[in-house]
Design an enzyme around this catalytic site. Structure first.
Site, mmCIF file in Angstrom:
data_model
loop_
_atom_site.group_PDB
_atom_site.id
_atom_site.type_symbol
_atom_site.label_atom_id
_atom_site.label_comp_id
_atom_site.label_asym_id
_atom_site.label_seq_id
_atom_site.Cartn_x
_atom_site.Cartn_y
_atom_site.Cartn_z
ATOM 1 C CE1 TYR A 21 -1.462 7.119 0.899
ATOM 2 C CE2 TYR A 21 -3.311 7.550 -0.575
ATOM 3 C CZ TYR A 21 -2.044 7.860 -0.124
ATOM 4 O OH TYR A 21 -1.374 8.918 -0.684
ATOM 5 N N GLY A 22 -5.355 2.435 3.651
ATOM 6 C CA GLY A 22 -6.582 1.944 4.289
ATOM 7 C C GLY A 22 -6.590 2.011 5.807
ATOM 8 C CG ASP A 53 -2.645 2.853 -5.300
ATOM 9 O OD1 ASP A 53 -3.580 3.109 -4.526
ATOM 10 O OD2 ASP A 53 -2.078 1.742 -5.326
ATOM 11 C CB SER A 54 -1.162 3.686 -1.076
ATOM 12 O OG SER A 54 -1.648 2.419 -1.494
ATOM 13 C CB THR A 59 -6.226 -0.045 -7.521
ATOM 14 O OG1 THR A 59 -5.476 0.649 -6.516
ATOM 15 C CG2 THR A 59 -7.379 0.820 -7.986
ATOM 16 C CG HIS A 60 -2.647 -2.740 -3.710
ATOM 17 N ND1 HIS A 60 -2.951 -1.410 -3.554
ATOM 18 C CD2 HIS A 60 -1.296 -2.834 -3.552
ATOM 19 C CE1 HIS A 60 -1.844 -0.731 -3.297
ATOM 20 N NE2 HIS A 60 -0.826 -1.575 -3.288
ATOM 21 C CD GLU A 88 2.705 -1.838 -2.470
ATOM 22 O OE1 GLU A 88 3.929 -1.622 -2.596
ATOM 23 O OE2 GLU A 88 1.844 -1.338 -3.240
ATOM 24 C CG ASN A 137 -11.228 1.521 -5.069
ATOM 25 O OD1 ASN A 137 -12.270 1.569 -5.691
ATOM 26 N ND2 ASN A 137 -10.187 0.831 -5.482
HETATM 27 N N1 DGL Z 1 -4.935 0.726 -3.679
HETATM 28 C C1 DGL Z 1 -5.637 1.614 -2.831
HETATM 29 C C2 DGL Z 1 -7.139 1.508 -2.948
HETATM 30 O O1 DGL Z 1 -7.603 1.227 -4.026
HETATM 31 C C3 DGL Z 1 -5.124 1.797 -1.428
HETATM 32 C C4 DGL Z 1 -4.563 0.604 -0.736
HETATM 33 C C5 DGL Z 1 -3.972 0.952 0.612
HETATM 34 O O2 DGL Z 1 -2.851 1.502 0.635
HETATM 35 O O3 DGL Z 1 -4.619 0.695 1.626
HETATM 36 O O4 DGL Z 1 -7.885 1.765 -2.021
#
Ligand code: DGL
Length: 264
Positions: free
Chosen positions: A41-42, A9-10, A183-184, A151, A73
């Site tokens: 990541y988003g 994950d990120s 997932t966060h 985070e 995701n």
């Molecule tokens: N936890 C990740 C997800 O499920 C990415 C969150 C992120 O870094 O934006 O998309």
């Protein structure tokens, strides 16, 4: 079978998936990668996510894993199919696809998706849900600040304020179920639940854990030894260091720093 499960994950979001899998399969070991250098990541483009994810997957494959669980995701939306093509003999599962299965099996019509901006843009949740059940009506909303707030262990009131604002658009649509499409988000499930009111909350990690168990059973790959986990981080390791012991109830022996370069 002693090989670990690879997961990435990120940041700390993937720990919600690890927890769900350990609940069903307590003897499994994990290699956990957190790409904190590139979090959130988003806010990256799909091309960037593909490149980050393929590098991490290659790193995990080279370490020797028996199954790969994409616990992000956005990465699941962007690279799952490609990863399956590149590594045809490795079982690979994605959290977004598990979430779509879970949502499409609910006996409700209107489903809300709360996810990061990147995931929403891919439109993969509505596409995957409608592929299984075309009757469903799917509404998406993003919540850009939420991952960074989680985070950084931001105060509850700050998180609540952001969640309330992000849920507005979905509540107006009268959604009956909400998928935690990042997932966060299960880490602040209680706040989301309180702000949402009546709708059912769907956590894709529980469905993903069932899928992982089914595959490992079928392939005769279940571990019967005591688990040993390893954690790899590309940037700041603070959130992982803080959350792993309290959330997973395991001591981190060491966090290994990795840039996940030189793979794919
Ligand atoms: N936890 C990740 C997800 O499920 C990415 C969150 C992120 O870094 O934006 O998309």
């Amino acid at each position: 079978m002693n090989k670990p499960i690879g997961i990435f994950d990120s940041g700390v979001g993937g720990l919600t998936v690890v927890k769900a899998i350990l609940k069903l399969l307590p003897n499994e070991s994990f290699l956990y990668c957190a790409d904190t250098k590139n979090i959130p990541y988003g806010e990256h483009s799909a091309e960037e996510i593909e490149s980050f994810a393929l590098r991490i997957i290659s790193f995990l494959v080279n370490k020797g894993i028996k199954l790969l669980a994409i616990a992000c995701n956005y990465s699941s939306a962007v690279v799952l199919d490609k990863a399956i093509r590149i590594y045809p003999s490795l079982p690979i599962v994605g959290v977004l696809q598990a979430g779509a299965r879970l949502a499409s099996s609910q006996s409700v019509e209107k489903i809300g998706i709360l996810a990061t901006r990147g995931t929403v843009k891919t439109k993969m949740f509505p596409r995957e849900i409608k592929k299984i059940n075309p009757q469903k009506r799917v509404f998406q909303a993003s919540c850009p600040p939420l991952v960074s707030l989680i985070e950084s262990f931001a105060p509850e009131e700050e998180i609540r304020y952001v969640v309330r604002d992000c849920l507005k658009r979905l509540k107006i649509k009268g959604i009956e179920a909400l998928v935690l499409g990042c997932t966060h988000y299960p880490l602040v499930r209680k706040i989301i639940e309180e702000e949402l009111g009546g709708a059912i909350i769907l956590d894709p990690s529980e469905e993903l854990a069932r899928e992982v168990k089914e595959i490992l059973e079928k392939e005769n790959l279940i571990s019967h030894n005591s688990p040993q986990h390893r954690f790899f981080v590309s940037g700041n390791d603070e959130s992982l260091r803080k959350l792993v012991p309290s959330f997973l109830g395991i001591d981190i022996i060491e966090i290994e720093h990795q840039d996940f370069q030189g793979g794919y």
